[in-house]
Design an enzyme around this catalytic site. Structure first.
Site, PDB file in Angstrom:
ATOM      1  N   GLU A   1      -1.354 -10.294  10.231  1.00 47.80           N
ATOM      2  CA  GLU A   1      -1.727 -10.535   8.835  1.00 47.80           C
ATOM      3  C   GLU A   1      -0.938 -11.712   8.254  1.00 47.80           C
ATOM      4  OE1 GLU A   1      -3.391  -6.894   6.538  1.00 47.80           O
ATOM      5  OE2 GLU A   1      -1.443  -7.287   5.649  1.00 47.80           O
TER       6      GLU A   1
ATOM      7  N   HIS B   1      -1.972   0.332  34.243  1.00 52.21           N
ATOM      8  CA  HIS B   1      -3.116   0.951  34.918  1.00 52.21           C
ATOM      9  C   HIS B   1      -4.412   0.741  34.151  1.00 52.21           C
ATOM     10  CE1 HIS B   1      -0.536   3.118  37.853  1.00 52.21           C
ATOM     11  NE2 HIS B   1       0.352   2.876  36.898  1.00 52.21           N
TER      12      HIS B   1
ATOM     13  N   LYS C   1     -13.810  -5.880   2.199  1.00 55.62           N
ATOM     14  CA  LYS C   1     -13.781  -4.990   1.023  1.00 55.62           C
ATOM     15  C   LYS C   1     -14.930  -5.303   0.089  1.00 55.62           C
ATOM     16  CE  LYS C   1      -8.772  -4.356   0.813  1.00 55.62           C
ATOM     17  NZ  LYS C   1      -7.571  -4.711   0.076  1.00 55.62           N
TER      18      LYS C   1
HETATM   19  O1  PA5 Z   1       0.538  -5.996   4.051  1.00 53.42           O
HETATM   20  C1  PA5 Z   1      -0.257  -5.784   3.159  1.00 53.42           C
HETATM   21  O2  PA5 Z   1      -0.144  -6.317   2.047  1.00 53.42           O
HETATM   22  C2  PA5 Z   1      -1.409  -4.822   3.338  1.00 53.42           C
HETATM   23  O3  PA5 Z   1      -1.502  -4.351   4.634  1.00 53.42           O
HETATM   24  C3  PA5 Z   1      -1.252  -3.626   2.419  1.00 53.42           C
HETATM   25  O4  PA5 Z   1      -0.047  -3.001   2.704  1.00 53.42           O
HETATM   26  C4  PA5 Z   1      -2.400  -2.646   2.588  1.00 53.42           C
HETATM   27  O5  PA5 Z   1      -3.615  -3.286   2.385  1.00 53.42           O
HETATM   28  C5  PA5 Z   1      -2.263  -1.490   1.590  1.00 53.42           C
HETATM   29  O6  PA5 Z   1      -2.204  -1.993   0.294  1.00 53.42           O
HETATM   30  P1  PA5 Z   1      -1.678  -1.121  -0.892  1.00 53.42           P
HETATM   31  O7  PA5 Z   1      -0.266  -0.788  -0.660  1.00 53.42           O
HETATM   32  O8  PA5 Z   1      -1.876  -1.973  -2.101  1.00 53.42           O
HETATM   33  O9  PA5 Z   1      -2.543   0.124  -0.930  1.00 53.42           O
END
Ligand code: PA5
Length: 445
Positions: A286, A307, A421
Protein backbone atom coordinates in the site's frame (compact mmCIF):
# COMPACT_ATOMS: atom_id res chain seq x y z
CA UNK A 1 21.33 -4.93 17.92
CA UNK A 2 18.53 -7.53 17.86
CA UNK A 3 18.31 -7.36 14.07
CA UNK A 4 21.06 -7.54 11.48
CA UNK A 5 21.27 -7.95 7.74
CA UNK A 6 23.27 -10.86 6.39
CA UNK A 7 24.24 -10.23 2.77
CA UNK A 8 26.40 -13.30 2.27
CA UNK A 9 24.13 -14.59 -0.49
CA UNK A 10 23.67 -11.25 -2.22
CA UNK A 11 27.22 -10.61 -3.31
CA UNK A 12 26.89 -12.15 -6.73
CA UNK A 13 23.76 -10.06 -7.42
CA UNK A 14 24.79 -6.62 -6.12
CA UNK A 15 28.18 -4.95 -6.46
CA UNK A 16 29.87 -2.46 -4.14
CA UNK A 17 29.60 0.11 -6.94
CA UNK A 18 25.86 -0.23 -6.97
CA UNK A 19 25.73 0.64 -3.27
CA UNK A 20 27.94 3.66 -3.89
CA UNK A 21 25.67 4.74 -6.73
CA UNK A 22 22.46 4.59 -4.71
CA UNK A 23 23.99 6.04 -1.53
CA UNK A 24 23.17 9.69 -2.31
CA UNK A 25 19.56 8.77 -3.11
CA UNK A 26 19.20 6.98 0.21
CA UNK A 27 20.71 9.95 2.00
CA UNK A 28 18.39 12.40 0.35
CA UNK A 29 15.34 10.17 0.98
CA UNK A 30 16.36 9.91 4.63
CA UNK A 31 16.84 13.67 4.85
CA UNK A 32 13.40 14.31 3.32
CA UNK A 33 11.89 12.04 5.92
CA UNK A 34 13.65 13.59 8.91
CA UNK A 35 13.20 17.15 7.70
CA UNK A 36 9.52 16.29 7.16
CA UNK A 37 9.66 17.80 3.68
CA UNK A 38 8.69 14.80 1.57
CA UNK A 39 5.37 13.70 0.11
CA UNK A 40 2.79 12.72 2.72
CA UNK A 41 4.67 14.56 5.46
CA UNK A 42 1.48 15.01 7.45
CA UNK A 43 1.68 11.29 8.30
CA UNK A 44 5.05 10.96 9.98
CA UNK A 45 3.81 10.55 13.55
CA UNK A 46 4.92 6.89 13.57
CA UNK A 47 8.56 8.01 13.43
CA UNK A 48 8.59 9.49 16.95
CA UNK A 49 5.93 7.26 18.50
CA UNK A 50 8.32 5.01 20.46
CA UNK A 51 9.36 8.04 22.53
CA UNK A 52 6.47 10.45 22.07
CA UNK A 53 3.47 8.20 22.65
CA UNK A 54 0.72 9.36 25.00
CA UNK A 55 1.74 7.93 28.39
CA UNK A 56 -1.63 8.59 30.02
CA UNK A 57 -3.41 6.69 27.27
CA UNK A 58 -0.81 3.91 27.45
CA UNK A 59 -1.72 3.40 31.12
CA UNK A 60 -5.42 3.32 30.18
CA UNK A 61 -4.70 0.71 27.53
CA UNK A 62 -3.05 -1.48 30.16
CA UNK A 63 -5.98 -1.07 32.57
CA UNK A 64 -8.51 -1.84 29.85
CA UNK A 65 -6.51 -4.92 28.87
CA UNK A 66 -6.47 -6.10 32.50
CA UNK A 67 -10.22 -5.58 32.78
CA UNK A 68 -10.86 -7.51 29.56
CA UNK A 69 -8.60 -10.33 30.73
CA UNK A 70 -10.50 -10.51 33.99
CA UNK A 71 -14.08 -10.30 32.72
CA UNK A 72 -14.02 -11.76 29.19
CA UNK A 73 -13.58 -15.22 27.71
CA UNK A 74 -13.36 -13.63 24.29
CA UNK A 75 -12.20 -10.33 22.85
CA UNK A 76 -13.51 -9.68 19.35
CA UNK A 77 -11.24 -7.22 17.55
CA UNK A 78 -13.11 -5.54 14.70
CA UNK A 79 -11.03 -3.81 12.03
CA UNK A 80 -9.46 -4.19 8.61
CA UNK A 81 -6.14 -3.36 6.91
CA UNK A 82 -3.94 -1.27 9.15
CA UNK A 83 -6.63 -1.46 11.82
CA UNK A 84 -6.32 -5.24 11.94
CA UNK A 85 -3.12 -6.76 10.58
CA UNK A 86 -0.56 -5.41 13.05
CA UNK A 87 -2.37 -6.64 16.16
CA UNK A 88 -2.99 -10.08 14.75
CA UNK A 89 0.55 -10.34 13.37
CA UNK A 90 2.10 -9.41 16.71
CA UNK A 91 -0.08 -11.79 18.73
CA UNK A 92 0.51 -14.75 16.44
CA UNK A 93 4.22 -14.01 16.14
CA UNK A 94 4.68 -13.85 19.90
CA UNK A 95 2.42 -16.76 20.83
CA UNK A 96 1.65 -18.83 17.70
CA UNK A 97 -1.14 -19.24 15.21
CA UNK A 98 -2.73 -21.48 17.81
CA UNK A 99 -2.98 -18.66 20.33
CA UNK A 100 -6.66 -19.40 21.01
CA UNK A 101 -5.91 -23.05 21.71
CA UNK A 102 -3.18 -22.42 24.27
CA UNK A 103 -4.52 -23.50 27.62
CA UNK A 104 -2.80 -20.60 29.41
CA UNK A 105 -4.79 -18.09 27.35
CA UNK A 106 -8.00 -17.43 29.20
CA UNK A 107 -9.15 -14.60 26.94
CA UNK A 108 -9.36 -15.84 23.37
CA UNK A 109 -9.03 -13.27 20.60
CA UNK A 110 -11.02 -13.37 17.38
CA UNK A 111 -10.84 -10.92 14.51
CA UNK A 112 -13.93 -9.68 12.68
CA UNK A 113 -14.72 -6.88 10.25
CA UNK A 114 -11.80 -7.96 8.06
CA UNK A 115 -14.08 -9.29 5.32
CA UNK A 116 -17.71 -9.07 4.26
CA UNK A 117 -18.30 -12.78 4.55
CA UNK A 118 -21.56 -13.55 6.41
CA UNK A 119 -20.35 -17.09 6.93
CA UNK A 120 -17.24 -15.90 8.78
CA UNK A 121 -19.18 -13.43 10.94
CA UNK A 122 -21.81 -16.04 11.81
CA UNK A 123 -19.06 -18.38 12.95
CA UNK A 124 -17.67 -15.78 15.34
CA UNK A 125 -21.15 -15.01 16.66
CA UNK A 126 -21.67 -18.70 17.27
CA UNK A 127 -18.34 -18.98 19.10
CA UNK A 128 -19.31 -16.01 21.29
CA UNK A 129 -22.83 -17.22 22.07
CA UNK A 130 -22.35 -18.63 25.54
CA UNK A 131 -19.21 -16.76 26.47
CA UNK A 132 -18.39 -13.48 28.14
CA UNK A 133 -17.31 -11.11 25.41
CA UNK A 134 -15.66 -7.72 24.97
CA UNK A 135 -15.33 -5.84 21.71
CA UNK A 136 -12.54 -3.61 20.46
CA UNK A 137 -13.68 -1.87 17.30
CA UNK A 138 -10.88 -0.12 15.45
CA UNK A 139 -11.28 2.31 12.56
CA UNK A 140 -9.40 5.52 11.98
CA UNK A 141 -11.93 6.93 9.54
CA UNK A 142 -14.78 5.37 11.47
CA UNK A 143 -16.60 4.75 8.22
CA UNK A 144 -14.92 1.71 6.64
CA UNK A 145 -17.69 -0.61 5.47
CA UNK A 146 -16.32 -3.96 6.64
CA UNK A 147 -15.72 -3.10 10.31
CA UNK A 148 -18.74 -0.77 10.47
CA UNK A 149 -20.99 -3.61 9.33
CA UNK A 150 -19.44 -6.12 11.73
CA UNK A 151 -19.73 -3.61 14.57
CA UNK A 152 -23.41 -3.06 13.84
CA UNK A 153 -23.98 -6.82 14.14
CA UNK A 154 -21.87 -7.15 17.30
CA UNK A 155 -23.41 -4.09 18.95
CA UNK A 156 -26.79 -5.71 18.63
CA UNK A 157 -25.35 -9.00 19.92
CA UNK A 158 -23.79 -7.27 22.94
CA UNK A 159 -26.89 -5.22 23.77
CA UNK A 160 -29.06 -8.32 23.61
CA UNK A 161 -26.64 -10.23 25.81
CA UNK A 162 -25.77 -7.56 28.37
CA UNK A 163 -28.33 -4.75 27.89
CA UNK A 164 -27.24 -1.29 26.75
CA UNK A 165 -25.61 -0.48 30.09
CA UNK A 166 -23.75 -3.77 30.37
CA UNK A 167 -22.56 -3.59 26.76
CA UNK A 168 -21.23 -0.11 27.39
CA UNK A 169 -18.63 -1.46 29.80
CA UNK A 170 -17.48 -4.08 27.30
CA UNK A 171 -17.10 -2.07 24.10
CA UNK A 172 -13.84 -0.25 23.43
CA UNK A 173 -13.43 2.02 20.40
CA UNK A 174 -10.10 2.93 18.83
CA UNK A 175 -10.59 5.78 16.39
CA UNK A 176 -9.97 9.42 15.60
CA UNK A 177 -9.75 11.73 18.61
CA UNK A 178 -12.63 13.94 17.47
CA UNK A 179 -14.27 13.09 14.18
CA UNK A 180 -16.00 10.25 12.35
CA UNK A 181 -19.04 8.07 12.82
CA UNK A 182 -17.32 5.70 15.23
CA UNK A 183 -16.18 8.53 17.46
CA UNK A 184 -19.73 9.94 17.57
CA UNK A 185 -21.13 6.48 18.34
CA UNK A 186 -18.57 6.03 21.13
CA UNK A 187 -19.36 9.41 22.67
CA UNK A 188 -23.11 8.95 22.37
CA UNK A 189 -23.04 5.51 23.98
CA UNK A 190 -20.30 6.16 26.54
CA UNK A 191 -17.86 3.56 25.17
CA UNK A 192 -14.26 3.94 26.32
CA UNK A 193 -12.22 5.31 23.40
CA UNK A 194 -8.60 5.25 22.40
CA UNK A 195 -7.01 7.52 19.86
CA UNK A 196 -5.37 6.90 16.50
CA UNK A 197 -3.24 10.03 16.11
CA UNK A 198 -4.00 12.21 13.07
CA UNK A 199 -0.44 11.91 11.84
CA UNK A 200 -0.24 8.11 11.94
CA UNK A 201 -1.66 6.26 8.93
CA UNK A 202 -3.38 2.89 9.33
CA UNK A 203 -0.57 0.63 8.20
CA UNK A 204 1.94 2.49 10.40
CA UNK A 205 -0.32 2.33 13.47
CA UNK A 206 0.50 -0.97 15.18
CA UNK A 207 2.39 0.81 17.97
CA UNK A 208 -0.64 2.98 18.82
CA UNK A 209 -3.77 1.78 20.66
CA UNK A 210 -4.68 0.05 17.37
CA UNK A 211 -2.19 -2.69 18.08
CA UNK A 212 -1.40 -2.13 21.73
CA UNK A 213 -4.79 -2.92 23.26
CA UNK A 214 -5.30 -6.33 21.60
CA UNK A 215 -1.60 -7.16 22.06
CA UNK A 216 -1.84 -6.31 25.77
CA UNK A 217 -5.01 -8.42 26.11
CA UNK A 218 -3.00 -11.32 24.70
CA UNK A 219 -0.71 -10.90 27.71
CA UNK A 220 2.27 -9.36 25.96
CA UNK A 221 4.55 -6.83 27.61
CA UNK A 222 3.77 -3.67 25.66
CA UNK A 223 6.43 -1.72 27.56
CA UNK A 224 9.05 -4.05 26.11
CA UNK A 225 7.46 -3.72 22.68
CA UNK A 226 7.79 0.07 22.82
CA UNK A 227 11.33 -0.15 24.20
CA UNK A 228 12.37 -2.31 21.27
CA UNK A 229 10.87 0.21 18.86
CA UNK A 230 12.63 3.03 20.71
CA UNK A 231 15.98 1.29 20.35
CA UNK A 232 15.33 0.88 16.62
CA UNK A 233 14.34 4.54 16.37
CA UNK A 234 17.76 5.49 17.79
CA UNK A 235 19.70 2.86 15.83
CA UNK A 236 18.14 3.86 12.50
CA UNK A 237 18.30 7.62 12.96
CA UNK A 238 21.32 8.11 10.69
CA UNK A 239 21.42 7.89 6.92
CA UNK A 240 24.42 5.61 6.58
CA UNK A 241 23.79 2.99 3.95
CA UNK A 242 26.59 0.89 5.47
CA UNK A 243 25.67 0.86 9.15
CA UNK A 244 21.94 1.62 9.21
CA UNK A 245 20.14 -1.66 8.41
CA UNK A 246 16.87 0.11 7.51
CA UNK A 247 18.63 2.34 4.96
CA UNK A 248 20.65 -0.60 3.73
CA UNK A 249 17.52 -2.70 3.22
CA UNK A 250 15.87 0.20 1.34
CA UNK A 251 18.98 0.42 -0.85
CA UNK A 252 19.06 -3.32 -1.58
CA UNK A 253 15.36 -3.38 -2.52
CA UNK A 254 15.74 -0.47 -4.92
CA UNK A 255 18.92 -1.82 -6.51
CA UNK A 256 17.24 -5.16 -7.16
CA UNK A 257 14.03 -3.50 -8.38
CA UNK A 258 15.98 -1.55 -10.98
CA UNK A 259 17.44 -4.84 -12.18
CA UNK A 260 13.98 -6.22 -12.88
CA UNK A 261 13.38 -7.93 -9.55
CA UNK A 262 9.86 -6.64 -9.20
CA UNK A 263 8.64 -9.18 -6.66
CA UNK A 264 9.89 -9.49 -3.11
CA UNK A 265 9.05 -12.62 -1.18
CA UNK A 266 9.29 -12.21 2.54
CA UNK A 267 10.04 -15.68 3.85
CA UNK A 268 10.31 -17.30 7.22
CA UNK A 269 10.80 -20.82 8.45
CA UNK A 270 8.43 -20.18 11.37
CA UNK A 271 4.68 -20.60 10.73
CA UNK A 272 3.99 -18.06 13.48
CA UNK A 273 5.39 -15.48 11.05
CA UNK A 274 2.46 -15.95 8.66
CA UNK A 275 0.55 -12.86 9.77
CA UNK A 276 3.74 -10.80 10.02
CA UNK A 277 4.06 -11.57 6.32
CA UNK A 278 0.55 -10.21 5.79
CA UNK A 279 1.33 -7.09 7.81
CA UNK A 280 4.50 -6.58 5.75
CA UNK A 281 2.58 -7.02 2.48
CA UNK A 282 0.12 -4.30 3.40
CA UNK A 283 2.86 -1.98 4.67
CA UNK A 284 4.94 -2.26 1.52
CA UNK A 285 2.21 -2.88 -1.05
CA UNK A 286 0.00 0.00 0.00
CA UNK A 287 2.96 2.31 0.53
CA UNK A 288 4.91 1.65 -2.66
CA UNK A 289 2.44 0.45 -5.29
CA UNK A 290 1.80 3.76 -7.00
CA UNK A 291 2.19 5.53 -10.33
CA UNK A 292 2.66 2.15 -12.03
CA UNK A 293 5.72 1.54 -9.89
CA UNK A 294 6.76 -0.51 -6.89
CA UNK A 295 7.93 -3.94 -5.84
CA UNK A 296 5.06 -6.41 -5.48
CA UNK A 297 5.29 -7.79 -1.94
CA UNK A 298 4.57 -11.45 -1.58
CA UNK A 299 5.44 -14.02 1.03
CA UNK A 300 6.11 -17.61 1.89
CA UNK A 301 6.42 -19.81 4.92
CA UNK A 302 9.09 -22.42 4.39
CA UNK A 303 9.46 -25.30 4.30
CA UNK A 304 5.64 -25.47 3.81
CA UNK A 305 5.64 -23.40 0.63
CA UNK A 306 8.68 -25.14 -0.80
CA UNK A 307 6.13 -27.82 -1.60
CA UNK A 308 3.88 -25.39 -3.46
CA UNK A 309 5.72 -22.25 -4.61
CA UNK A 310 9.20 -23.76 -4.41
CA UNK A 311 9.18 -24.98 -8.01
CA UNK A 312 8.39 -21.49 -9.30
CA UNK A 313 10.97 -19.79 -7.13
CA UNK A 314 13.64 -22.24 -8.23
CA UNK A 315 12.80 -22.37 -11.88
CA UNK A 316 10.08 -19.95 -12.98
CA UNK A 317 10.35 -16.42 -14.41
CA UNK A 318 13.31 -14.64 -12.79
CA UNK A 319 11.32 -11.74 -11.34
CA UNK A 320 11.82 -12.08 -7.64
CA UNK A 321 14.16 -11.80 -4.75
CA UNK A 322 13.73 -13.32 -1.33
CA UNK A 323 14.10 -11.62 2.02
CA UNK A 324 14.36 -14.32 4.65
CA UNK A 325 13.66 -13.49 8.28
CA UNK A 326 15.93 -15.85 10.16
CA UNK A 327 14.97 -16.08 13.82
CA UNK A 328 18.05 -17.16 15.71
CA UNK A 329 16.39 -18.38 18.87
CA UNK A 330 12.86 -19.71 18.54
CA UNK A 331 12.78 -20.63 22.21
CA UNK A 332 10.70 -23.80 22.00
CA UNK A 333 12.77 -26.61 20.56
CA UNK A 334 12.06 -30.30 20.23
CA UNK A 335 14.74 -32.91 20.76
CA UNK A 336 14.58 -35.77 18.26
CA UNK A 337 15.15 -39.13 19.91
CA UNK A 338 16.81 -42.13 18.36
CA UNK A 339 14.37 -44.91 17.36
CA UNK A 340 15.98 -48.30 17.70
CA UNK A 341 13.95 -49.92 14.91
CA UNK A 342 14.53 -46.95 12.59
CA UNK A 343 11.63 -48.23 10.52
CA UNK A 344 11.07 -44.75 9.04
CA UNK A 345 14.77 -44.42 8.18
CA UNK A 346 14.99 -41.12 10.02
CA UNK A 347 17.71 -41.93 12.52
CA UNK A 348 20.08 -39.71 10.56
CA UNK A 349 18.03 -36.82 12.05
CA UNK A 350 17.99 -38.05 15.63
CA UNK A 351 19.90 -36.90 18.71
CA UNK A 352 19.58 -33.27 17.82
CA UNK A 353 17.12 -30.43 18.08
CA UNK A 354 14.49 -30.16 15.36
CA UNK A 355 15.46 -26.50 14.87
CA UNK A 356 18.72 -27.78 13.40
CA UNK A 357 16.82 -29.73 10.76
CA UNK A 358 14.85 -26.55 9.98
CA UNK A 359 18.13 -24.62 9.72
CA UNK A 360 19.59 -27.14 7.28
CA UNK A 361 16.42 -26.84 5.18
CA UNK A 362 16.97 -23.07 5.20
CA UNK A 363 20.64 -23.37 4.23
CA UNK A 364 19.92 -25.89 1.51
CA UNK A 365 17.14 -23.74 0.11
CA UNK A 366 19.12 -20.54 0.05
CA UNK A 367 21.95 -22.25 -1.83
CA UNK A 368 19.50 -23.74 -4.33
CA UNK A 369 17.52 -20.52 -4.86
CA UNK A 370 20.57 -18.30 -5.28
CA UNK A 371 22.04 -20.82 -7.71
CA UNK A 372 18.74 -20.59 -9.55
CA UNK A 373 19.20 -16.82 -9.90
CA UNK A 374 17.10 -15.55 -6.98
CA UNK A 375 18.90 -12.96 -4.85
CA UNK A 376 18.53 -13.68 -1.15
CA UNK A 377 18.87 -11.23 1.69
CA UNK A 378 18.74 -12.53 5.26
CA UNK A 379 17.31 -10.48 8.09
CA UNK A 380 18.62 -12.04 11.27
CA UNK A 381 16.38 -11.52 14.28
CA UNK A 382 17.65 -12.58 17.68
CA UNK A 383 14.49 -13.98 19.22
CA UNK A 384 10.72 -13.98 19.52
CA UNK A 385 10.29 -11.40 22.26
CA UNK A 386 8.27 -8.22 22.56
CA UNK A 387 11.47 -6.17 22.50
CA UNK A 388 12.74 -7.74 19.29
CA UNK A 389 9.30 -7.51 17.71
CA UNK A 390 9.08 -3.78 18.47
CA UNK A 391 12.53 -3.38 16.97
CA UNK A 392 11.59 -5.29 13.83
CA UNK A 393 8.32 -3.38 13.37
CA UNK A 394 10.14 -0.06 13.45
CA UNK A 395 12.84 -1.42 11.14
CA UNK A 396 10.30 -2.37 8.49
CA UNK A 397 8.42 0.93 8.83
CA UNK A 398 11.54 3.06 8.55
CA UNK A 399 12.91 1.07 5.61
CA UNK A 400 9.54 1.31 3.87
CA UNK A 401 9.43 5.10 4.14
CA UNK A 402 13.01 5.51 2.88
CA UNK A 403 12.45 2.99 0.10
CA UNK A 404 9.25 4.77 -0.97
CA UNK A 405 11.00 8.14 -1.21
CA UNK A 406 13.79 6.57 -3.27
CA UNK A 407 11.05 5.35 -5.58
CA UNK A 408 9.74 8.94 -5.73
CA UNK A 409 6.23 8.11 -4.61
CA UNK A 410 4.17 9.15 -1.59
CA UNK A 411 4.50 6.20 0.80
CA UNK A 412 1.79 7.51 3.11
CA UNK A 413 -1.36 7.67 1.00
CA UNK A 414 -3.48 5.01 -0.68
CA UNK A 415 -5.56 6.66 -3.42
CA UNK A 416 -5.91 3.41 -5.34
CA UNK A 417 -7.91 1.80 -2.54
CA UNK A 418 -10.83 4.15 -3.22
CA UNK A 419 -11.69 2.80 -6.67
CA UNK A 420 -13.21 -0.50 -5.60
CA UNK A 421 -15.09 1.27 -2.81
CA UNK A 422 -16.73 3.71 -5.23
CA UNK A 423 -17.88 0.84 -7.43
CA UNK A 424 -19.10 -1.22 -4.50
CA UNK A 425 -21.07 1.71 -3.05
CA UNK A 426 -22.61 2.49 -6.44
CA UNK A 427 -23.62 -1.15 -6.97
CA UNK A 428 -25.08 -1.30 -3.46
CA UNK A 429 -27.10 1.86 -4.10
CA UNK A 430 -25.44 4.07 -1.50
CA UNK A 431 -26.94 7.58 -1.70
CA UNK A 432 -24.70 9.87 -3.72
CA UNK A 433 -23.46 7.17 -6.12
CA UNK A 434 -26.57 6.99 -8.38
CA UNK A 435 -24.80 8.21 -11.53
CA UNK A 436 -22.22 5.43 -11.56
CA UNK A 437 -24.67 2.65 -10.73
CA UNK A 438 -26.25 2.36 -14.16
CA UNK A 439 -22.91 2.39 -16.03
CA UNK A 440 -21.43 -0.24 -13.77
CA UNK A 441 -24.45 -2.49 -13.99
CA UNK A 442 -24.24 -2.39 -17.79
CA UNK A 443 -20.60 -3.47 -17.59
CA UNK A 444 -21.55 -6.45 -15.45
CA UNK A 445 -24.24 -7.70 -17.84
O1 PA5 B 1 -3.30 1.66 5.92
C1 PA5 B 1 -4.40 2.13 5.75
O2 PA5 B 1 -4.60 3.35 5.83
C2 PA5 B 1 -5.61 1.26 5.47
O3 PA5 B 1 -5.26 -0.07 5.31
C3 PA5 B 1 -6.60 1.35 6.61
O4 PA5 B 1 -5.97 0.96 7.79
C4 PA5 B 1 -7.82 0.48 6.36
O5 PA5 B 1 -8.40 0.81 5.14
C5 PA5 B 1 -8.84 0.65 7.48
O6 PA5 B 1 -9.19 2.00 7.60
P1 PA5 B 1 -9.90 2.55 8.88
O7 PA5 B 1 -9.00 2.39 10.03
O8 PA5 B 1 -10.19 3.97 8.56
O9 PA5 B 1 -11.17 1.73 9.05
Amino acid sequence: MPLKLNEKHLSKFISADEFEAIKPQIESAHRLLHDKKGLGNAFLGWMDLPKAYDKEEFARIKSAAEKIRSDSDILVVIGIGGSYLGARAAIEFLYSQHYNDLSCKKTKIYFAGNSISPRYLNEILEICKDKDVSINVISKSGTTTEPALAFRVFREFMEKKYGAEGAKGRIYCTTDKAKGTLKSLADRNGYESFVIPDDVGGRFSVLTAVGLLPIAVAGADINALMSGAEKAMDDFANDDVYSNAACRYAAIRNILYRKGKIIEMLCSYEPSFTMMNEWFKQLYGESEGKNQKGIFPSSAIYSTDLHSLGQYVQDGARLMFETVVDIKNIGNDLFLMEDEANSDGLNFLSNQNMSLVNRKAFEGTILAHTKGGVPNLIIELDSITEFDLGYMIYFFEKACAVSGYVLAINPFNQPGVEDYKKNMFALLGKPGYEAEKETLEKLLK
